[in-house]
Design a protein around this motif. Structure first.
Motif, PDB file in Angstrom:
ATOM      1  N   VAL A  75      40.493  21.839  80.152  1.00  0.00           N
ATOM      2  CA  VAL A  75      40.930  23.199  79.877  1.00  0.00           C
ATOM      3  C   VAL A  75      39.995  23.818  78.844  1.00  0.00           C
ATOM      4  O   VAL A  75      39.706  23.206  77.820  1.00  0.00           O
ATOM      5  CB  VAL A  75      42.380  23.203  79.321  1.00  0.00           C
ATOM      6  CG1 VAL A  75      42.819  24.619  78.977  1.00  0.00           C
ATOM      7  CG2 VAL A  75      43.325  22.547  80.297  1.00  0.00           C
ATOM      8  N   ALA A  76      39.535  25.012  79.113  1.00  0.00           N
ATOM      9  CA  ALA A  76      38.800  25.805  78.130  1.00  0.00           C
ATOM     10  C   ALA A  76      39.669  27.020  77.838  1.00  0.00           C
ATOM     11  O   ALA A  76      40.110  27.714  78.753  1.00  0.00           O
ATOM     12  CB  ALA A  76      37.447  26.237  78.683  1.00  0.00           C
ATOM     13  N   THR A 127      46.930  28.640  73.238  1.00  0.00           N
ATOM     14  CA  THR A 127      46.800  28.851  74.679  1.00  0.00           C
ATOM     15  C   THR A 127      46.587  27.533  75.407  1.00  0.00           C
ATOM     16  O   THR A 127      47.208  27.272  76.443  1.00  0.00           O
ATOM     17  CB  THR A 127      45.644  29.820  74.970  1.00  0.00           C
ATOM     18  OG1 THR A 127      45.873  31.044  74.261  1.00  0.00           O
ATOM     19  CG2 THR A 127      45.513  30.108  76.453  1.00  0.00           C
ATOM     20  N   ALA A 128      45.724  26.681  74.883  1.00  0.00           N
ATOM     21  CA  ALA A 128      45.445  25.383  75.513  1.00  0.00           C
ATOM     22  C   ALA A 128      46.712  24.530  75.569  1.00  0.00           C
ATOM     23  O   ALA A 128      47.021  23.926  76.608  1.00  0.00           O
ATOM     24  CB  ALA A 128      44.335  24.660  74.760  1.00  0.00           C
ATOM     25  N   THR A 132      42.805  19.641  70.202  1.00  0.00           N
ATOM     26  CA  THR A 132      41.753  20.218  71.024  1.00  0.00           C
ATOM     27  C   THR A 132      40.412  19.876  70.381  1.00  0.00           C
ATOM     28  O   THR A 132      40.368  19.371  69.254  1.00  0.00           O
ATOM     29  CB  THR A 132      41.901  21.746  71.109  1.00  0.00           C
ATOM     30  OG1 THR A 132      41.839  22.283  69.789  1.00  0.00           O
ATOM     31  CG2 THR A 132      43.208  22.151  71.770  1.00  0.00           C
ATOM     32  N   THR A 133      39.341  20.153  71.091  1.00  0.00           N
ATOM     33  CA  THR A 133      38.001  19.971  70.530  1.00  0.00           C
ATOM     34  C   THR A 133      37.272  21.303  70.570  1.00  0.00           C
ATOM     35  O   THR A 133      37.619  22.200  71.333  1.00  0.00           O
ATOM     36  CB  THR A 133      37.190  18.919  71.313  1.00  0.00           C
ATOM     37  OG1 THR A 133      37.086  19.333  72.677  1.00  0.00           O
ATOM     38  CG2 THR A 133      37.862  17.554  71.251  1.00  0.00           C
ATOM     39  N   GLY A 181      28.863  26.109  68.200  1.00  0.00           N
ATOM     40  CA  GLY A 181      28.138  27.261  68.731  1.00  0.00           C
ATOM     41  C   GLY A 181      28.770  27.892  69.957  1.00  0.00           C
ATOM     42  O   GLY A 181      28.251  28.874  70.476  1.00  0.00           O
ATOM     43  N   GLN A 182      29.883  27.337  70.440  1.00  0.00           N
ATOM     44  CA  GLN A 182      30.550  27.889  71.614  1.00  0.00           C
ATOM     45  C   GLN A 182      31.912  28.452  71.213  1.00  0.00           C
ATOM     46  O   GLN A 182      32.588  27.891  70.354  1.00  0.00           O
ATOM     47  CB  GLN A 182      30.760  26.804  72.675  1.00  0.00           C
ATOM     48  CG  GLN A 182      29.480  26.209  73.213  1.00  0.00           C
ATOM     49  CD  GLN A 182      28.666  27.225  73.980  1.00  0.00           C
ATOM     50  OE1 GLN A 182      29.194  28.009  74.766  1.00  0.00           O
ATOM     51  NE2 GLN A 182      27.366  27.245  73.736  1.00  0.00           N
ATOM     52  N   PRO A 183      32.331  29.547  71.838  1.00  0.00           N
ATOM     53  CA  PRO A 183      33.650  30.104  71.509  1.00  0.00           C
ATOM     54  C   PRO A 183      34.767  29.261  72.107  1.00  0.00           C
ATOM     55  O   PRO A 183      34.567  28.528  73.077  1.00  0.00           O
ATOM     56  CB  PRO A 183      33.604  31.484  72.177  1.00  0.00           C
ATOM     57  CG  PRO A 183      32.654  31.317  73.316  1.00  0.00           C
ATOM     58  CD  PRO A 183      31.615  30.320  72.838  1.00  0.00           C
ATOM     59  N   GLY A 184      35.934  29.338  71.523  1.00  0.00           N
ATOM     60  CA  GLY A 184      37.125  28.718  72.083  1.00  0.00           C
ATOM     61  C   GLY A 184      37.258  27.233  71.825  1.00  0.00           C
ATOM     62  O   GLY A 184      36.524  26.642  71.039  1.00  0.00           O
ATOM     63  N   VAL A 185      38.233  26.646  72.524  1.00  0.00           N
ATOM     64  CA  VAL A 185      38.564  25.229  72.372  1.00  0.00           C
ATOM     65  C   VAL A 185      38.620  24.573  73.743  1.00  0.00           C
ATOM     66  O   VAL A 185      38.725  25.243  74.760  1.00  0.00           O
ATOM     67  CB  VAL A 185      39.919  25.041  71.647  1.00  0.00           C
ATOM     68  CG1 VAL A 185      39.890  25.627  70.249  1.00  0.00           C
ATOM     69  CG2 VAL A 185      41.068  25.634  72.453  1.00  0.00           C
TER      70      VAL A 185
END
Length: 77
Positions: free
Chosen positions: A19-20, A26-27, A46-47, A51-55
Motif C-alpha cells: 500500500v502506498a 490512510t494506510a 508504515t515505512t 525523498g518520496q512523499p507518503g508512506v
C-alpha cells in the motif's frame, strides 16, 4: 520494501498487498478494511522512502479464509 519470496505466494489465494498512501491514517484504514473481510497479517507501522512523499505498508492476505460478520473465519464443515 523487502522483496516478495515464494513462501509469501506459495499457493493460490495468498496475496502480498503493498500500500502506498499519503499518511499513516490512510494506510491503516485501508488495512483495517482488508482485515474486516479476509485473514490478514497484523501491521504495526508504515515505512517511508527517503525523498518520496507518503508512506508504505505491506501486509499478507489469505483469500481462502474469508471472515464472517463477526470477524471470524467460518468453521470448517
Amino acid at each position: 520494501m523487502e522483496t516478495i519470496n515464494e513462501v509469501h505466494v506459495s499457493e493460490p489465494g495468498l496475496v502480498v498487498v503493498d500500500v502506498a498512501a499519503a499518511d499513516d491514517e490512510t494506510a491503516f484504514a485501508f488495512h483495517t478494511a482488508l482485515a474486516a473481510r479476509w485473514a490478514t497479517t497484523s501491521v504495526e507501522r508504515t515505512t517511508r522512502d527517503p525523498g518520496q512523499p507518503g508512506v508504505r505498508l505491506r501486509c499478507y492476505l489469505d483469500l481462502c479464509q474469508p471472515l464472517d460478520a463477526s470477524g471470524q473465519a467460518p468453521a470448517p464443515h
